[in-house]
Write an enzyme that holds these catalytic residues in place. Structure first.
Site, short mmCIF file in Angstrom:
data_model
loop_
_atom_site.label_atom_id
_atom_site.label_comp_id
_atom_site.label_asym_id
_atom_site.label_seq_id
_atom_site.Cartn_x
_atom_site.Cartn_y
_atom_site.Cartn_z
N HIS A 225 0.78 -1.23 0.00
CA HIS A 225 0.00 0.00 0.00
C HIS A 225 0.82 1.29 0.00
O HIS A 225 0.62 2.14 -0.89
CB HIS A 225 -0.96 0.01 1.19
CG HIS A 225 -2.11 -0.95 1.04
ND1 HIS A 225 -2.88 -1.36 2.12
CD2 HIS A 225 -2.62 -1.57 -0.04
CE1 HIS A 225 -3.81 -2.20 1.69
NE2 HIS A 225 -3.67 -2.35 0.38
N ASP B 279 -0.94 2.44 7.18
CA ASP B 279 0.03 1.38 6.90
C ASP B 279 1.48 1.79 7.15
O ASP B 279 2.34 0.93 7.33
CB ASP B 279 -0.13 0.89 5.46
CG ASP B 279 -1.42 0.11 5.28
OD1 ASP B 279 -1.78 -0.65 6.19
OD2 ASP B 279 -2.09 0.27 4.24
#
Length: 358
Positions: free
Chosen positions: A201, A296
């Site tokens: 990500h 993330d």
């Protein structure tokens, strides 16, 4: 088994699905969200939420509220379905209301979430509680229309563990009637290191920032992960696997995970992403200020690098992505993210960390 009192914290798509599923199984459930507009919308449906697709159910939610204290009061199991970057603040707030014997389950905790949440609750409340985490979201879903959630993916097996670790089997049995997918994990470290979101990500989001900020919407995986971006992900993934090996954990590589989860293979990671039919419809976000970075990086890359430093394993590729995120977002994710100190592991040797989390 007698009905259990549940609370679901976070009324996004995933929280709505879980609350509906739990209620449809005959368990009383409270659904809480901090956004009054979200709560008012669900209340306008009469608290009724339908789930269609890979899971089909209709749940009537008796209490939908912005009041955290009211939601968790008397709850035997509290399902946390918020982004991982909000876990610390939520744990601080919950500490005022948590009760002895309650079980809190993070959906998911990401890297280090289990210990951060447990340590924060215990230190601030002094209560005897159990915190668990699933490795990833059990269900992938989107809102289809008001009052209807479309479940587009349902994992068949999901690793699960608690702290204290000795409570894992008991809690899994409590949840089995609703979540039969849960499988006791080998260790907390195994879940911490198998964080695929941190691998796929942040980097593609950041290196494609120019396209995003010019208003382009592109296929996130098929177009955003070019051969050079895929090589960066391979370098990051190799570091993650090496960190796991330093702690005696056999970590699943991205290539292995793609083959196991999607039955997709290729000569290299670029080919794998190109060959994955499930990724073709996934579009890029409209801004880089989204959970692919804000969740993330601090809850994935930062603690992975922290584990690496404690074990003497260099992580230059992951460190570079963190530095890039800091510069581009104007943040200091190393300071705000999940450090070993926040996980209660600062100053411990690899052997001591393995003993505590293995």
């Amino acid at each position: 088994m007698k009905p259990l009192q549940y609370a679901v914290i976070g009324a996004g798509n995933g929280g709505k699905l879980l609350a509906s599923l739990i209620a449809s199984k005959g368990h009383p459930v409270a659904l809480m969200d901090r956004d009054p507009a979200v709560v008012r919308e669900i209340q306008s449906w009469g608290g009724s939420i339908q789930v269609v697709g890979r899971v089909e159910c209709q749940g009537q939610i008796p209490l939908v509220t912005t009041d955290l204290a009211r939601a968790v009061s008397g709850a035997e199991i509290i399902m946390v379905v918020t982004t991982a970057d909000s876990h610390y603040d939520l744990a601080c707030q919950m500490a005022e209301y948590v009760e002895d014997g309650q079980v809190i389950v993070l959906n998911p905790g990401q890297t280090g979430g289990l210990m951060e949440f447990y340590n924060t609750l215990r230190s601030r409340s002094g209560k005897e509680i159990v915190v668990g985490t699933v490795q990833d979201l059990i269900y992938g879903c989107r809102m289809k229309e008001p009052g209807v959630v479309n479940c587009i993916a349902a994992k068949k097996v999901m690793d699960f563990i608690t702290y204290p670790v000795g409570e894992t089997d008991r809690v899994a049995q409590l949840l089995a009637g609703i979540f039969p997918q849960l499988r006791p994990a080998k260790s907390i470290l195994a879940i911490d290191f198998d964080n695929m979101s941190a691998m796929i990500h942040p980097a593609p989001t950041l290196v494609n920032a120019g396209r995003t900020e010019c208003g382009e919407i592109f296929s996130y995986y098929a177009e955003g992960i070019t051969p050079s971006v895929a090589r960066l992900l391979e370098a990051m993934d190799a570091e993650r696997v090496a960190v796991g090996a330093a702690y005696g954990v056999k970590v699943t590589s991205l290539m292995e995970w793609q083959a196991a989860a999607y039955d997709v293979t290729g000569e290299n990671l670029y080919q794998v992403f190109q060959n994955n039919p499930y990724y073709r419809a996934a579009k890029s976000e409209k801004t880089i200020d989204n959970r692919y970075v804000t969740e993330d990086v601090p809850c994935g890359l930062v603690p992975l690098c922290e584990y690496g430093r404690a074990a003497g394993v260099p992580t230059p590729a992951m460190d570079a992505v963190i530095s890039l995120a800091n510069a581009m977002m104007g943040k200091d994710y190393r300071a705000s993210g999940r450090t070993l100190e926040k996980l209660g592991l600062a100053g411990r040797s690899v052997e001591e960390i393995r003993e505590k989390l293995g």
